[in-house]
Enzyme design. Structure first.
Site, PDB file in Angstrom:
ATOM      1  N   SER A  22       0.838  -1.204   0.000  1.00 25.84           N
ATOM      2  CA  SER A  22       0.000   0.000   0.000  1.00 25.84           C
ATOM      3  C   SER A  22       0.870   1.250   0.000  1.00 25.84           C
ATOM      4  O   SER A  22       1.540   1.560   0.992  1.00 25.84           O
ATOM      5  CB  SER A  22      -0.918   0.016   1.227  1.00 25.84           C
ATOM      6  OG  SER A  22      -1.548   1.285   1.303  1.00 25.84           O
ATOM      7  N   HIS A  47      -0.640  -1.597  -4.176  1.00 23.99           N
ATOM      8  CA  HIS A  47      -2.000  -1.340  -3.684  1.00 23.99           C
ATOM      9  C   HIS A  47      -2.204   0.176  -3.596  1.00 23.99           C
ATOM     10  O   HIS A  47      -1.446   0.884  -2.938  1.00 23.99           O
ATOM     11  CB  HIS A  47      -2.147  -2.001  -2.314  1.00 23.99           C
ATOM     12  CG  HIS A  47      -3.528  -1.947  -1.738  1.00 23.99           C
ATOM     13  ND1 HIS A  47      -4.517  -2.859  -2.057  1.00 23.99           N
ATOM     14  CD2 HIS A  47      -4.084  -1.107  -0.832  1.00 23.99           C
ATOM     15  CE1 HIS A  47      -5.616  -2.584  -1.375  1.00 23.99           C
ATOM     16  NE2 HIS A  47      -5.387  -1.525  -0.626  1.00 23.99           N
ATOM     17  N   ASP A  49      -4.750   3.089  -2.625  1.00 22.42           N
ATOM     18  CA  ASP A  49      -5.942   3.380  -1.817  1.00 22.42           C
ATOM     19  C   ASP A  49      -6.556   4.723  -2.182  1.00 22.42           C
ATOM     20  O   ASP A  49      -5.967   5.774  -1.920  1.00 22.42           O
ATOM     21  CB  ASP A  49      -5.552   3.420  -0.335  1.00 22.42           C
ATOM     22  CG  ASP A  49      -5.291   2.034   0.235  1.00 22.42           C
ATOM     23  OD1 ASP A  49      -6.161   1.164   0.092  1.00 22.42           O
ATOM     24  OD2 ASP A  49      -4.208   1.842   0.823  1.00 22.42           O
ATOM     25  N   MET A  51      -9.481   7.363  -1.490  1.00 27.27           N
ATOM     26  CA  MET A  51     -10.484   7.730  -0.471  1.00 27.27           C
ATOM     27  C   MET A  51     -11.057   9.104  -0.799  1.00 27.27           C
ATOM     28  O   MET A  51     -10.315  10.013  -1.187  1.00 27.27           O
ATOM     29  CB  MET A  51      -9.830   7.786   0.906  1.00 27.27           C
ATOM     30  CG  MET A  51      -9.094   6.510   1.288  1.00 27.27           C
ATOM     31  SD  MET A  51      -8.500   6.582   2.981  1.00 27.27           S
ATOM     32  CE  MET A  51      -7.398   5.149   3.008  1.00 27.27           C
ATOM     33  N   HIS A  80      -7.889   0.081  -4.729  1.00 27.97           N
ATOM     34  CA  HIS A  80      -8.910  -0.109  -3.693  1.00 27.97           C
ATOM     35  C   HIS A  80      -9.702   1.183  -3.568  1.00 27.97           C
ATOM     36  O   HIS A  80      -9.206   2.183  -3.040  1.00 27.97           O
ATOM     37  CB  HIS A  80      -8.192  -0.468  -2.373  1.00 27.97           C
ATOM     38  CG  HIS A  80      -9.080  -0.648  -1.199  1.00 27.97           C
ATOM     39  ND1 HIS A  80      -8.596  -0.710   0.097  1.00 27.97           N
ATOM     40  CD2 HIS A  80     -10.436  -0.780  -1.094  1.00 27.97           C
ATOM     41  CE1 HIS A  80      -9.598  -0.878   0.941  1.00 27.97           C
ATOM     42  NE2 HIS A  80     -10.723  -0.911   0.244  1.00 27.97           N
ATOM     43  N   MET A  82     -12.285   3.404  -1.926  1.00 29.72           N
ATOM     44  CA  MET A  82     -13.085   3.674  -0.721  1.00 29.72           C
ATOM     45  C   MET A  82     -13.831   4.977  -0.989  1.00 29.72           C
ATOM     46  O   MET A  82     -13.523   6.023  -0.403  1.00 29.72           O
ATOM     47  CB  MET A  82     -12.162   3.759   0.507  1.00 29.72           C
ATOM     48  CG  MET A  82     -11.641   2.391   0.939  1.00 29.72           C
ATOM     49  SD  MET A  82     -10.140   2.491   1.945  1.00 29.72           S
ATOM     50  CE  MET A  82      -8.918   2.631   0.644  1.00 29.72           C
ATOM     51  N   MET A 151     -11.548  -6.372   4.816  1.00 26.42           N
ATOM     52  CA  MET A 151     -10.826  -5.347   5.592  1.00 26.42           C
ATOM     53  C   MET A 151     -10.568  -5.883   6.990  1.00 26.42           C
ATOM     54  O   MET A 151     -11.490  -6.331   7.675  1.00 26.42           O
ATOM     55  CB  MET A 151     -11.641  -4.058   5.673  1.00 26.42           C
ATOM     56  CG  MET A 151     -11.722  -3.259   4.376  1.00 26.42           C
ATOM     57  SD  MET A 151     -10.125  -2.837   3.635  1.00 26.42           S
ATOM     58  CE  MET A 151      -9.331  -1.892   4.927  1.00 26.42           C
ATOM     59  N   ASP A 189      -6.512  -6.635   4.253  1.00 25.20           N
ATOM     60  CA  ASP A 189      -5.955  -5.282   4.188  1.00 25.20           C
ATOM     61  C   ASP A 189      -6.112  -4.595   5.535  1.00 25.20           C
ATOM     62  O   ASP A 189      -7.233  -4.360   5.980  1.00 25.20           O
ATOM     63  CB  ASP A 189      -6.711  -4.522   3.078  1.00 25.20           C
ATOM     64  CG  ASP A 189      -6.187  -3.110   2.862  1.00 25.20           C
ATOM     65  OD1 ASP A 189      -5.153  -2.745   3.454  1.00 25.20           O
ATOM     66  OD2 ASP A 189      -6.833  -2.382   2.079  1.00 25.20           O
TER      67      ASP A 189
HETATM   68  C1  DX5 Z   1      -6.738   1.412   4.937  1.00 25.21           C
HETATM   69  C2  DX5 Z   1      -6.130   1.046   3.606  1.00 25.21           C
HETATM   70  C3  DX5 Z   1      -5.000   0.106   3.727  1.00 25.21           C
HETATM   71  C4  DX5 Z   1      -3.805   0.636   4.469  1.00 25.21           C
HETATM   72  C5  DX5 Z   1      -3.010  -0.512   5.011  1.00 25.21           C
HETATM   73  O1  DX5 Z   1      -7.980   1.986   4.740  1.00 25.21           O
HETATM   74  O2  DX5 Z   1      -7.118   0.444   2.783  1.00 25.21           O
HETATM   75  O3  DX5 Z   1      -4.600  -0.358   2.448  1.00 25.21           O
HETATM   76  O4  DX5 Z   1      -2.989   1.449   3.700  1.00 25.21           O
HETATM   77  O5  DX5 Z   1      -2.002  -0.004   5.798  1.00 25.21           O
HETATM   78  P1  DX5 Z   1      -1.335  -0.810   6.989  1.00 25.21           P
HETATM   79  O6  DX5 Z   1      -0.669  -1.996   6.390  1.00 25.21           O
HETATM   80  O7  DX5 Z   1      -0.373   0.179   7.562  1.00 25.21           O
HETATM   81  O8  DX5 Z   1      -2.425  -1.188   7.954  1.00 25.21           O
HETATM   82 ZN    ZN Z   2      -6.499  -0.666   0.968  1.00 25.57          ZN
END
Ligand code: DX5
Ligand code: ZN
Length: 233
Positions: A22, A47, A49, A51, A80, A82, A151, A189
């Site tokens: 990530s 990965h 993310d 948001m 991913h 969100m 998750m 994740d």
């Molecule tokens: C959280 C993200 C994850 C996050 C994981 O909402 O979807 O992908 O970056 O990070 P770690 O491995 O630090 O928990």
């Molecule tokens: Zn993620």
């Protein structure tokens, strides 16, 4: 699909383990070098993310950054989403270089329509599920997806602690997949590190997302190998 490595991922090699890093935990001003570090550490996927500040309490990065990441690497891009209405943006994320798109079952988009939109772009589709949502909610979609993303923390931020209760969900969805005779990957994740990876793999996960653990490691390759190869504690 532009990424050659994407072909290596998925159905033909069931339960092979993959590490997806990530970049939320990367040094954003050094992103190009951080991507090189992922490549030289043998990380399987990147990965990404996304948001929107509404579906989760955080805002990250989106299409223009994905486009530049795509231009910089052949790694499999594991996006991913969100965001509140993923269906609206699926074509754009696919066109900008995603190889896999995960979206949340709790989003406002129609789940089957979103899966179909992703598959219509010729890339892999995954349904993601928050810790509080019962895992049974994804069962009806298993025949249509390539992956389920469970998750293991509340989505929104990196660096949180793994929620042990989510292990039951991983176990249940893997059992269901086996029972139905399907070939679907299970991604986890949140809070994945050398202490938690063994348990999620034993429960049936085979795609391990990791952010703070990998980027915080002095030796990223050793850290990735530890979560990919390490045995359950
Ligand atoms: C959280 C993200 C994850 C996050 C994981 O909402 O979807 O992908 O970056 O990070 P770690 O491995 O630090 O928990
Ligand atoms: Zn993620």
């Amino acid at each position: 699909m532009t990424a050659s490595k994407a072909k290596e991922f998925g159905r033909s090699d069931k339960l092979k383990n993959y590490v997806s890093a990530s970049v939320l935990s990367a040094d954003m001003l050094e992103l190009k070098n951080e991507i090189k570090r992922l490549e030289t550490s043998g990380i399987d996927m990147l990965h990404f993310d996304v948001m929107d500040g509404i579906f989760v309490d955080n805002i990250t990065f989106g299409l223009p950054v994905l486009k530049q990441v795509r231009a910089a690497t052949d790694m499999t891009l594991d996006v991913h989403l969100m965001i509140t209405d993923p269906l609206r943006y699926i074509d754009c994320f696919a066109d900008f270089g995603a190889d896999i798109i995960s979206f949340h079952i709790e989003s406002e988009s129609d789940t089957l329509a979103a899966i179909k939109a992703i598959k219509a772009k010729g890339i892999k589709a995954a349904v993601a599920i928050r810790p509080a949502t019962p895992i049974g909610a994804v069962y009806e979609f298993l025949p249509y997806v390539d992956m389920i993303l469970v998750m293991t923390v509340e989505p929104g931020f990196g660096g949180q602690s793994f929620i042990p209760e989510t292990l039951d969900k991983v176990r249940a969805v893997r059992e269901k997949i086996t029972q139905l005779g399907l070939d679907v990957d299970v991604e986890v994740d949140g809070g994945i590190n050398s202490d938690t990876a063994g348990a999620v793999k034993a429960a049936g996960a085979n795609v391990l997302v990791s952010g703070s653990y990998l980027f915080g490691a002095e030796d990223m390759k050793a850290a990735a190998d530890a979560i990919r190869e390490g045995e359950p504690c």
